[in-house]
Write a protein that holds these residues in place. Structure first.
Motif, PDB file in Angstrom:
ATOM      1  N   ILE A  76       0.138  -4.830  -6.610  1.00 30.23           N
ATOM      2  CA  ILE A  76      -0.917  -5.310  -5.709  1.00 30.23           C
ATOM      3  C   ILE A  76      -1.913  -6.168  -6.494  1.00 30.23           C
ATOM      4  CG2 ILE A  76      -2.913  -4.593  -4.333  1.00 30.23           C
ATOM      5  CD1 ILE A  76      -1.267  -2.132  -3.481  1.00 30.23           C
ATOM      6  N   GLN A  96       2.418   8.413 -10.459  1.00 34.15           N
ATOM      7  CA  GLN A  96       2.534   6.971 -10.287  1.00 34.15           C
ATOM      8  C   GLN A  96       3.274   6.287 -11.440  1.00 34.15           C
ATOM      9  OE1 GLN A  96      -0.142   4.637  -8.331  1.00 34.15           O
ATOM     10  NE2 GLN A  96      -1.135   6.240  -7.169  1.00 34.15           N
ATOM     11  N   ASP A 112       3.228   1.961 -10.719  1.00 35.28           N
ATOM     12  CA  ASP A 112       4.386   1.207 -10.246  1.00 35.28           C
ATOM     13  C   ASP A 112       5.565   2.171 -10.100  1.00 35.28           C
ATOM     14  OD1 ASP A 112       6.100  -0.708  -9.381  1.00 35.28           O
ATOM     15  OD2 ASP A 112       6.179  -1.849 -11.256  1.00 35.28           O
ATOM     16  N   ASP A 138      -3.790   1.990  -3.140  1.00 37.11           N
ATOM     17  CA  ASP A 138      -2.675   2.526  -3.926  1.00 37.11           C
ATOM     18  C   ASP A 138      -2.955   3.889  -4.526  1.00 37.11           C
ATOM     19  OD1 ASP A 138      -3.403   2.072  -7.084  1.00 37.11           O
ATOM     20  OD2 ASP A 138      -4.318   0.547  -5.816  1.00 37.11           O
ATOM     21  N   GLU A 191       7.654   4.910  -6.789  1.00 33.61           N
ATOM     22  CA  GLU A 191       7.790   5.251  -5.384  1.00 33.61           C
ATOM     23  C   GLU A 191       8.342   6.663  -5.249  1.00 33.61           C
ATOM     24  OE1 GLU A 191      10.690   3.009  -3.188  1.00 33.61           O
ATOM     25  OE2 GLU A 191      12.097   2.976  -4.864  1.00 33.61           O
ATOM     26  N   GLN A 197       4.688   4.531  -1.586  1.00 29.60           N
ATOM     27  CA  GLN A 197       4.802   3.423  -2.523  1.00 29.60           C
ATOM     28  C   GLN A 197       3.588   3.427  -3.460  1.00 29.60           C
ATOM     29  OE1 GLN A 197       7.374   1.076  -2.753  1.00 29.60           O
ATOM     30  NE2 GLN A 197       8.447   2.402  -1.283  1.00 29.60           N
ATOM     31  N   PHE A 198       3.838   3.591  -4.735  1.00 31.08           N
ATOM     32  CA  PHE A 198       2.754   3.561  -5.727  1.00 31.08           C
ATOM     33  C   PHE A 198       2.817   2.218  -6.449  1.00 31.08           C
ATOM     34  CE2 PHE A 198       4.225   8.058  -5.529  1.00 31.08           C
ATOM     35  CZ  PHE A 198       3.115   8.594  -4.890  1.00 31.08           C
ATOM     36  N   ARG A 199       2.241   1.186  -5.854  1.00 34.65           N
ATOM     37  CA  ARG A 199       2.431  -0.183  -6.355  1.00 34.65           C
ATOM     38  C   ARG A 199       1.112  -0.874  -6.696  1.00 34.65           C
ATOM     39  NH1 ARG A 199       7.700   0.300  -7.707  1.00 34.65           N
ATOM     40  NH2 ARG A 199       9.010   0.819  -5.895  1.00 34.65           N
ATOM     41  N   GLY A 200       0.188  -0.131  -7.274  1.00 35.26           N
ATOM     42  CA  GLY A 200      -1.120  -0.718  -7.585  1.00 35.26           C
ATOM     43  C   GLY A 200      -1.066  -1.900  -8.527  1.00 35.26           C
ATOM     44  N   CYS A 211       0.838  -1.200   0.000  1.00 36.08           N
ATOM     45  CA  CYS A 211       0.000   0.000   0.000  1.00 36.08           C
ATOM     46  C   CYS A 211       0.875   1.253   0.000  1.00 36.08           C
ATOM     47  CB  CYS A 211      -0.909  -0.003   1.232  1.00 36.08           C
ATOM     48  SG  CYS A 211      -2.070  -1.382   1.314  1.00 36.08           S
ATOM     49  N   LEU A 212       0.259   2.406  -0.070  1.00 33.40           N
ATOM     50  CA  LEU A 212       0.996   3.663  -0.117  1.00 33.40           C
ATOM     51  C   LEU A 212       1.998   3.795   1.027  1.00 33.40           C
ATOM     52  CD1 LEU A 212      -1.842   6.199  -1.066  1.00 33.40           C
ATOM     53  CD2 LEU A 212       0.118   5.576  -2.489  1.00 33.40           C
ATOM     54  N   CYS A 231      -1.426  12.207  -1.315  1.00 35.68           N
ATOM     55  CA  CYS A 231      -1.079  10.804  -1.090  1.00 35.68           C
ATOM     56  C   CYS A 231      -0.536  10.584   0.315  1.00 35.68           C
ATOM     57  CB  CYS A 231      -0.076  10.338  -2.142  1.00 35.68           C
ATOM     58  SG  CYS A 231      -0.744  10.230  -3.829  1.00 35.68           S
TER      59      CYS A 231
END
Length: 421
Positions: free
Chosen positions: A177, A257, A162, A155, A164, A171-174, A72-73, A109
């Motif tokens: 995820i 992101q 994807d 996210d 950071e 963390q921008f990892r949608g 997550c963020l 964010c």
């Protein structure tokens, strides 16, 4: 400050009191609270219900996600809620992607990290499954006994980023995820699915479009796989000032992101990355069968895309955007133009037999997650067909899946949402 949401039913309409989060109105399908006698209840747009009436489904954190950078963020583990299917639906899967807006700046964010929209630390450990996730045939006739999953949203980028920002510890990892959740579910039996449906509401509805072919490609040709986007058809529309408010928001999300090269390749060959975050530029290239469910006068889009405060500093649209009954003739004409554009964009998409459409002329946002709008005696209808029936007919190919309602004010079945700040 945590937003507050209350609802009252007045003359067949629903009055919502919604305070903005970090300056932006954010749709939410439910809020939890404990009443005076200690009974835990939850509140939706359609009323207040005891948790005893609906299945309470526990949160599963994806333990393997951290090693994949799928967080997550705030760096916490992502998660989902899984309610197992039974009987004839034991090998069928419905995966719903949670919605909840986007964050387009570092500041937004960072704030989001302190909420369940950016951290699993703040997520409810148990949530009720209602609407399309209900386990009761009388409330959800076609999907009640499927394996039903709600993937939590943390996210801020519709499961598509994807990147950071180390300085802000974000963390921008949608996208990661999404992959971690799907891998976990496949390991729990989804790889054997005979039938599968990916759905989502609002930002999750946009994600259902963005991830639709990814979902379809997970299964063999023997599995019937389709996607459903509820209130995810966000238009790149001109606002009341002549600008493009939602385009500015989406541009911020895409850049922050690092989505510039991660969106649809076919779209990026034609258009810029921000344009490729808008469904209107994606839907005609999606190969997996897709159903678009939307209100022609989407209440969130009216408030945040067509007439946000930045486009209406004088507040001339305040009465109209929070209560459609107070719109002037010229404002209604503007909204009719918005509906006409949505209808025109949907028509070409609806032509292939594999796709489905339910576009009703209501002032609403998200209709699959609500107890009253999904499947009840007075659910919204187009040509006498309710939402759940239309989606089921399309999924199981029973016919009648191209439904576009007439313009306001002809539809008397709407559950129109009236917002108040």
């Amino acid at each position: 400050m945590k937003k507050l949401l209350w609802s009252l039913t007045l003359f067949g309409h629903i009055l919502l009191i919604l305070l903005p989060v970090n300056g932006m109105m954010e749709f939410d399908e439910m809020e939890w609270f404990t009443d005076f006698n200690g009974t835990k209840t939850f509140q939706t747009q359609s009323g207040v219900y005891s948790e005893a009436k609906f299945p309470m489904v526990g949160l599963t954190l994806i333990q393997s996600a951290a090693s994949k950078g799928a967080v997550c963020l705030d760096g916490s583990l992502p998660g989902y809620h899984l309610h197992r299917g039974f009987g004839s639906g034991a090998n069928n899967w419905l995966v719903q992607l949670e919605g909840g807006g986007w964050c387009d700046t570092i500041r937004n964010c960072v704030y989001r990290k302190t909420t369940r929209r950016g951290s699993s630390t703040y997520m409810g450990k148990n949530i009720p499954f209602i609407g399309i996730l209900s386990d009761k045939a009388a409330e959800n006739p076609d999907f009640y006994n499927w394996n039903r999953v709600k993937v939590r949203y943390c996210d801020g980028g519709s499961f598509s980023g994807d990147s950071e920002n180390k300085a802000a510890q974000l963390q921008f990892r949608g996208k990661r995820i999404w992959l971690a959740a799907m891998e976990d579910l496949m390991a729990k039996g989804m790889h054997q699915a005979k039938q599968a449906l990916l759905s989502g509401c609002s930002a999750g509805g946009l994600a259902a479009i963005l991830r639709c072919d990814d979902f379809g490609n997970m299964f063999t040709s023997s599995t019937r796989v389709k996607c459903l986007s509820d209130a995810g058809f966000f238009l790149d529309a001109i606002d009341v000032s002549g600008g493009r408010s939602l385009r500015r928001l989406f541009a911020g999300v895409v850049k922050l992101q690092n989505m510039e090269t991660k969106l649809s390749g076919e779209c990026l060959n034609r258009l810029n990355p921000t344009s490729c975050f808008f469904p209107q530029n994606l839907i005609n290239q999606i190969k997996t069968p897709l159903f678009i469910l939307n209100a022609a006068y989407d209440s969130w889009q009216i408030q945040e895309s067509l007439a946000p405060k930045s486009a209406d500093p004088s507040g001339s649209w305040n009465d109209c955007k929070f209560n459609y009954a107070k719109c002037s003739a010229s404002q209604i004409q503007f909204l009719q133009g918005f509906r006409n554009r949505m209808v025109n964009m949907i028509k070409g998409f609806a032509m292939p037999s594999k796709n489905g459409v339910f576009l009703n002329s209501c002032f609403a946002h998200c209709q699959t997650e609500r107890y009253d709008t999904w499947y009840s005696k007075n659910s919204p209808a187009v040509k006498n067909k309710g939402i759940a029936v239309a989606v089921g007919d399309w999924y199981f190919e029973r016919g009648g899946a191209k439904l576009i309602g007439c313009a306001y004010p002809c539809d008397k079945t709407c559950h129109n949402l009236v917002f108040r700040k």
